[in-house]
Design a protein around this motif. Sequence first.
Motif, mmCIF file in Angstrom:
data_model
loop_
_atom_site.group_PDB
_atom_site.id
_atom_site.type_symbol
_atom_site.label_atom_id
_atom_site.label_comp_id
_atom_site.label_asym_id
_atom_site.label_seq_id
_atom_site.Cartn_x
_atom_site.Cartn_y
_atom_site.Cartn_z
ATOM 1 N N ALA A 131 16.490 32.950 57.412
ATOM 2 C CA ALA A 131 16.167 31.705 56.712
ATOM 3 C C ALA A 131 17.386 31.333 55.889
ATOM 4 N N GLU A 170 17.559 25.107 53.431
ATOM 5 C CA GLU A 170 16.630 24.800 54.519
ATOM 6 C C GLU A 170 15.236 25.303 54.160
ATOM 7 N N ILE A 171 14.244 24.661 54.756
ATOM 8 C CA ILE A 171 12.886 25.184 54.655
ATOM 9 C C ILE A 171 12.556 25.805 56.005
ATOM 10 N N THR A 172 12.239 27.096 55.979
ATOM 11 C CA THR A 172 11.913 27.789 57.216
ATOM 12 C C THR A 172 10.425 28.086 57.240
ATOM 13 N N GLY A 173 9.784 27.742 58.340
ATOM 14 C CA GLY A 173 8.344 27.970 58.445
ATOM 15 C C GLY A 173 8.041 29.141 59.352
ATOM 16 N N ARG A 233 14.690 22.452 48.100
ATOM 17 C CA ARG A 233 15.649 22.468 49.206
ATOM 18 C C ARG A 233 16.881 21.636 48.847
ATOM 19 N N VAL A 281 3.846 22.585 59.175
ATOM 20 C CA VAL A 281 5.154 23.150 59.496
ATOM 21 C C VAL A 281 6.054 22.070 60.089
ATOM 22 N N CYS A 332 9.401 21.544 57.863
ATOM 23 C CA CYS A 332 10.391 22.592 58.103
ATOM 24 C C CYS A 332 11.618 22.096 58.838
ATOM 25 N N ASP A 333 12.754 22.726 58.487
ATOM 26 C CA ASP A 333 13.976 22.498 59.235
ATOM 27 C C ASP A 333 14.028 23.446 60.419
ATOM 28 N N VAL A 373 11.542 26.517 62.601
ATOM 29 C CA VAL A 373 10.230 27.134 62.777
ATOM 30 C C VAL A 373 10.378 28.462 63.501
#
Lengths: 233, 392
Positions: free
Chosen positions: A24, A28-31, A179, A195, A199-200, A202
């Motif tokens: 991650a 970034e946003i990671t789901g 973020r 998500v 999310c950026d 997945v």
Amino acid sequence: MIEARQLSKRFGNVQATNQVSFTARDGEITGLLGANGAGKSTSLRMIYGVIAPDSGQALIDGIDIRGETSQARSRLGVLPHAAGLYGNLTARENVAYFGALQGLDPERVRRRCSELGAALDMQAFLDRRAKGFSQGQRIKTALARALVHEPRNLVLDEPTNGLDVMAIRSLREMLMNLRAEGRCILFSSHVMQEVAALCDRVIVIGNGTVLADDTPDALRKNTGAATMEQAFL
Amino acid sequence: MRALLTVFRKEVLENLRDRRTLFSALLFGPLFGPLLFGAMVTRMLDQNSFESDQALELTMAGSERAPGLMQFLKSQGVKLTFTDWTESQAREAVKSGKAPVVLIVPGDYARRFESAMPAPLLLVADSSDSQNRKHTDRARALLAGYGSGIAQLRLQVRGVDPWLALPVAVNDVDVATPTGRAVAILGLMTYFLLFAMLMGGLYLAIDSSAGERERGSLEALLSLPVPRGALVAGKLLATCAYMGISLAVTLTAFVIVFGWVPLDRLGMSANLGPLTALTLFAICLPFVPLGAALMTFVASFTRSYREAQTYLTIVLLVPTLPIAFATIYSLKTKSSLMFLPSLSQHLLMTSVLRAEPVRFADVCVSAGASLGLALLFGALTARHWRRESMLG
């Protein structure tokens, strides 16, 4: 940055996770997407260091999380699945307790409580005891508690569970703000739309292994599916 | 160390706001014992004085057949009630508590009395009732007195020296000291002290692990960069603080209660003043961390508040076992018993209350053994907190 390297964990006869690896990134946003029992929570628990992997390694900004006083723990904010508060303490005291345990000096704890109270729109209940909080107020307090030491990395285990639409929307905004500050956010969910919208990147997890690791768009394209839901299935 | 103090401060504050904790630590635990104790002792003293002063009440059936006996009883200050009950009616009356003791003079009493044959008398009483038994004993003693008086008269009339009928003269020498009788009461008092002290920390011990888990705050806590040992130590210290306060409040309440109750009549040193109370506090103090560590250790294995409560209720009984044992076998303070926590505190406190000399070495061994065991349980608790199973 949060890195999972071949994380494997077995509980009795159940292989909860098997060689789970992903990264991650900052900003970034990671789901982490998967059905119930797919191994999401186990992976996250190994990442924030409350259970030890049988093999593999979890790194926060390149530092191993293992060890009670690992430096990695100071670089990580955690919102566990059961994000309970101390009912006899006010929201502010709940946040300040974790600040003090993170080693912040009293002056900084005070400042952070005020900052977070404003940023998360908590003023109305900041000095009320947590006993009678709504689910939304509880999540906000738990999030403030996780952010009190200004961690570069944030892990959230199913944060939207039990929240109403308004509360989910404000949580989404908060995560996007974080973020924008360049932080690394990793959260788990079993809700596809959530998500996809946020999310950026997945990571799809099933039966304890990573099934896919890509951007939402790429996932849709690769599988030729019109929606994430179809891609997931 | 900073983390330890942070945890300590938070636990103290959090529980200070919890009504249930405050109630059990400062009110129920500390006051229940002394008040019950005071009430019991007062009642016992009342009963004793009340009995010897009060006239014996006796219900008599068929009194017209024994005018001499009736006169004798009256002269001895017995309050007589006359009835015409049959034996079965008298049984019913005693059973139902209508009359404590019934004396029946059967039909052939007068004839046999006059011909100097043993004349029958029926004494109906309930020996299972300790109150009643005292009445019966007094009635029996009076009747025996009447009998021997008549016997002496008859012997004299026949020209026989009455001393011939008394081959031996037994004199009772009772060595039961008032102190001996007070042993059971002292055991009760030390038990109340230890119990109140444990009650003071009960809810903190539950809250520190089962409570955190049930509330869902444990996982976040365990993800922090804080040594588990510091978390456990901070929580133990807070539990100790509440237990110490409970102990102090209980002792203060005992001092006040002892001011009212005339304990010297029970043979206890009635000088339970501030100095004795401080000595008792010092003797009990090493048991505080042991109790805290033991309760926290047991609670850390339970999953919920309810489960923890169930197991800790059993733990509350543990310190009572040695005290019960000591009371039954009338154990005296011995150096070899100082290694047993709770028993050693009980024996030392009993000695102090009896104003017996207490050896300083014994106090040290008692404290050392308790603190050593406390450290062991504390370490075991911290070890359990490092395990994954702690998450539940």
